[in-house]
Design a protein around this motif. Structure first.
Motif, PDB file in Angstrom:
ATOM      1  N   ASP A  61      -3.521   5.920  -7.497  1.00 51.21           N
ATOM      2  CA  ASP A  61      -4.555   4.755  -7.119  1.00 51.21           C
ATOM      3  C   ASP A  61      -5.853   5.275  -6.920  1.00 51.21           C
ATOM      4  O   ASP A  61      -6.273   6.133  -6.232  1.00 51.21           O
ATOM      5  CB  ASP A  61      -3.846   4.389  -5.756  1.00 51.21           C
ATOM      6  CG  ASP A  61      -4.539   3.157  -5.021  1.00 51.21           C
ATOM      7  OD1 ASP A  61      -5.799   2.915  -5.414  1.00 51.21           O
ATOM      8  OD2 ASP A  61      -4.019   2.736  -4.215  1.00 51.21           O
ATOM      9  N   GLU A  62      -6.840   4.768  -7.729  1.00 58.68           N
ATOM     10  CA  GLU A  62      -8.163   4.935  -7.932  1.00 58.68           C
ATOM     11  C   GLU A  62      -8.937   3.631  -7.702  1.00 58.68           C
ATOM     12  O   GLU A  62      -9.664   3.357  -8.343  1.00 58.68           O
ATOM     13  CB  GLU A  62      -8.731   5.818  -9.128  1.00 58.68           C
ATOM     14  CG  GLU A  62      -7.848   6.865  -9.073  1.00 58.68           C
ATOM     15  CD  GLU A  62      -8.488   7.867 -10.482  1.00 58.68           C
ATOM     16  OE1 GLU A  62      -9.319   7.179 -11.040  1.00 58.68           O
ATOM     17  OE2 GLU A  62      -7.988   8.905 -10.527  1.00 58.68           O
ATOM     18  N   LEU A  63      -8.544   2.849  -6.636  1.00 64.76           N
ATOM     19  CA  LEU A  63      -9.018   1.661  -6.400  1.00 64.76           C
ATOM     20  C   LEU A  63      -9.999   1.532  -5.376  1.00 64.76           C
ATOM     21  O   LEU A  63      -9.830   1.923  -4.192  1.00 64.76           O
ATOM     22  CB  LEU A  63      -7.882   0.561  -6.109  1.00 64.76           C
ATOM     23  CG  LEU A  63      -6.669   0.590  -6.823  1.00 64.76           C
ATOM     24  CD1 LEU A  63      -5.731  -0.362  -6.381  1.00 64.76           C
ATOM     25  CD2 LEU A  63      -7.157  -0.165  -8.288  1.00 64.76           C
ATOM     26  N   GLU A  64     -11.213   1.152  -6.005  1.00 68.05           N
ATOM     27  CA  GLU A  64     -12.397   0.937  -4.919  1.00 68.05           C
ATOM     28  C   GLU A  64     -12.670  -0.369  -4.298  1.00 68.05           C
ATOM     29  O   GLU A  64     -11.948  -1.574  -4.871  1.00 68.05           O
ATOM     30  CB  GLU A  64     -13.611   1.294  -5.695  1.00 68.05           C
ATOM     31  CG  GLU A  64     -13.929   2.765  -5.936  1.00 68.05           C
ATOM     32  CD  GLU A  64     -15.021   2.823  -6.733  1.00 68.05           C
ATOM     33  OE1 GLU A  64     -16.015   2.078  -6.573  1.00 68.05           O
ATOM     34  OE2 GLU A  64     -15.557   4.074  -7.280  1.00 68.05           O
ATOM     35  N   PRO A  65     -12.603  -0.477  -3.082  1.00 65.08           N
ATOM     36  CA  PRO A  65     -12.848  -2.021  -2.526  1.00 65.08           C
ATOM     37  C   PRO A  65     -13.969  -2.749  -3.327  1.00 65.08           C
ATOM     38  O   PRO A  65     -15.226  -2.430  -3.607  1.00 65.08           O
ATOM     39  CB  PRO A  65     -13.325  -1.805  -0.866  1.00 65.08           C
ATOM     40  CG  PRO A  65     -12.904  -0.444  -0.852  1.00 65.08           C
ATOM     41  CD  PRO A  65     -13.156   0.425  -1.947  1.00 65.08           C
ATOM     42  N   VAL A  66     -13.477  -3.783  -3.919  1.00 68.68           N
ATOM     43  CA  VAL A  66     -14.217  -4.859  -4.852  1.00 68.68           C
ATOM     44  C   VAL A  66     -14.030  -6.267  -4.418  1.00 68.68           C
ATOM     45  O   VAL A  66     -13.067  -6.714  -4.491  1.00 68.68           O
ATOM     46  CB  VAL A  66     -14.177  -4.719  -6.252  1.00 68.68           C
ATOM     47  CG1 VAL A  66     -14.818  -5.651  -7.140  1.00 68.68           C
ATOM     48  CG2 VAL A  66     -14.389  -3.085  -6.608  1.00 68.68           C
TER      49      VAL A  66
END
Length: 499
Positions: free
Chosen positions: A368-373
């Motif tokens: 999981d390398e999800l940035e808040p977008v």
């Protein structure tokens, strides 16, 4: 359903406009018309130039040569009559009269019409004066018994001077006429050049106009075929142009109606089968959930594994049915729902929760390398698209494999990257994976085969949001499929179907 015939009503019939053969023949005549006119104009100019040269220069030269001959006859006449004056020999008088007759014959052979006044008037005056001089000599010989005085013959000296002056004038007039003809030749040459310069661009313009009129219906047919291939069957097909192409347009419109009817039947079938599957599938999922919650009693390990398999299968079947319903929904509307702001990272993590059983069953590792977008768009359509990408990654990943999910922002665009370690998409399949109902050679390790709509729906949703989807090359760490999805952070208006 009755078959639609490729016919038109009486009100739609057009006046025949000719076939391609007639259009081509007319176009050839139209293009060559300026060149033919230029050629005819040039021929007329040359003809007028030739006629003028004959009437002017040739007549002037002839008059000049005639004047030279008249001068010679005058000199011979003067010599003969002077010899007769001295010797009184009748034969000499006869020679004099022969020279006079020759003078008259030459004078009659001259064409006075068309000669300039500076030649015509002196020439006529010379002929008249010679005739008067001859009559005077004849009368004098008859009255005085062949006795002539010097005064009687003095007129020949004057006539000779007049003839010499006329000859000199004729020489100058020949030069004048030659110069005038040279100017006329230049004028004709310039006129022909002007006609050529006018005719060639005009022929080119007419040729381009004819090519445009010929290719316009052909391009229209090309656009119509592209629209039919893209599934747009709403607009009637009307081709204006040669009768051959108009007939082709009527047949294409007949095919459009047939394809529209078939598309309606297909959508009706998908709608019916999707809804028919939805109810028993919901029952299956509810039953599996009840068994998993041990509502009917405690389950042993083997029973739990079977219930998990049932849940996974129900989840996969639900994904297929949702794809069919989404496909049917998108096919019947041209716009997405009203866009809303939502967190794309939270949406992805919620999708991961929905697929937790599949992930756990396959012992997969999710990176999981999800940035808040935060993006703005149709949340349900994007959820369906991301769910298809995630489902495919899980389906084609080997047991114990790794799936990476990356989400970041770059220059006003959200970039989502999903990578797996499965078999990947073969180079042969890559050009077609975003087509509807296309299925490649690999079917993954699932017992439930896909519908071939997943990636097509993903591509359609991305295009509707004015984004882009790209297949990336495999790497050493992620040797399977690598898909990059780019979406603008905001949507200025409800996106329409990409034309």
């Amino acid at each position: 359903m009755s078959e639609v015939e490729p016919m038109v009503s009486a009100t739609e019939r057009r006046i025949p406009t000719g076939s391609l053969y007639h259009w081509s023949l007319f176009g050839f005549l139209l293009v060559t018309l300026p060149l033919v006119m230029a050629l005819i104009s040039g021929l007329l100019s040359v003809s007028r130039y030739t006629e003028k040269s004959q009437q002017a220069l040739f007549q002037t030269v002839s008059a000049n040569e005639g004047g030279r001959t008249l001068l010679e006859r005058l000199i011979s006449m003067e010599r003969g009559i002077r010899q007769f004056q001295v010797l009184k020999d009748p034969e000499l008088l006869q020679v004099y009269r022969q020279h006079h007759d020759s003078f008259v014959e030459v004078a009659r052979g001259l064409r006075f019409d068309g000669l300039p006044n500076n030649l015509r008037i002196p020439l006529k005056g010379l002929v008249a004066a010679e005739q008067g001089m001859f009559q005077h000599i004849q009368t004098k010989i008859t009255e005085s018994g062949a006795t002539l005085t010097a005064d009687d013959l003095q007129g020949y000296a004057t006539l000779t001077l007049q003839a010499r002056a006329l000859l000199h004038t004729g020489g100058r007039q020949v030069g004048i006429e030659a110069e005038a003809l040279a100017h006329e030749a230049d004028r004709v040459r310039h006129s022909m050049l002007q006609w050529a310069l006018l005719a060639l661009p005009l022929a080119l313009i007419l040729g381009l106009l004819f090519v445009y009129l010929m290719t316009r219906p052909i391009k229209r047919i090309e656009r119509v075929i592209s629209e039919l291939g893209a599934g747009r069957f709403d607009r009637p097909i009307v081709i204006n142009g040669p009768s051959d192409l108009e007939d082709l347009g009527r047949h294409l419109d007949w095919m459009r109606q047939r394809l529209k009817a078939l598309e309606g039947e297909k959508q009706q079938f998908i709608r019916n089968i999707s809804h028919e599957l939805k109810t028993p599938l919901a029952t299956l999922r509810e039953g599996a959930d009840l068994l998993e919650d041990e509502v009917v009693g405690e389950l042993n390990q083997e029973q739990r594994e079977i219930v998990q398999l049932m849940t996974i299968g129900a989840l996969q079947l639900n994904g297929l049915v949702e794809n069919l319903l989404e496909y049917q929904r998108l096919a019947n509307q041209r716009t997405l729902a009203e866009p809303h702001d939502f967190d794309l990272a939270q949406l992805l993590r919620k999708l991961l929760d929905d697929y937790r059983l599949l992930v756990r069953n396959r012992r997969l590792q999710i990176v999981d390398e999800l940035e808040p977008v935060t993006v703005k768009g149709d949340r349900e359509a994007i959820r369906m698209a991301l769910g298809n990408l995630l489902s495919n990654a899980i389906k084609f990943s080997p047991e114990g494999g790794r799936i990476r999910l990356g989400l970041s922002v770059h220059e006003g665009t959200s970039i989502f990257l999903i990578e797996d370690q499965g078999e990947g998409i073969s180079p042969e399949d890559q050009p077609f994976v975003f087509q509807e109902f296309y299925q490649g050679q690999s079917v993954g390790r699932s017992s439930v085969k896909g519908s071939g709509l997943g990636l097509a729906l993903v591509n359609d949703t991305v295009l509707r949001h004015r984004g882009r989807i790209t297949l990336l090359a495999a790497t050493d760490e992620y040797s399977g499929a690598r898909i990059c999805l780019e979406l603008p952070l905001t949507q200025r208006r409800i996106s329409e179907v990409t034309q």
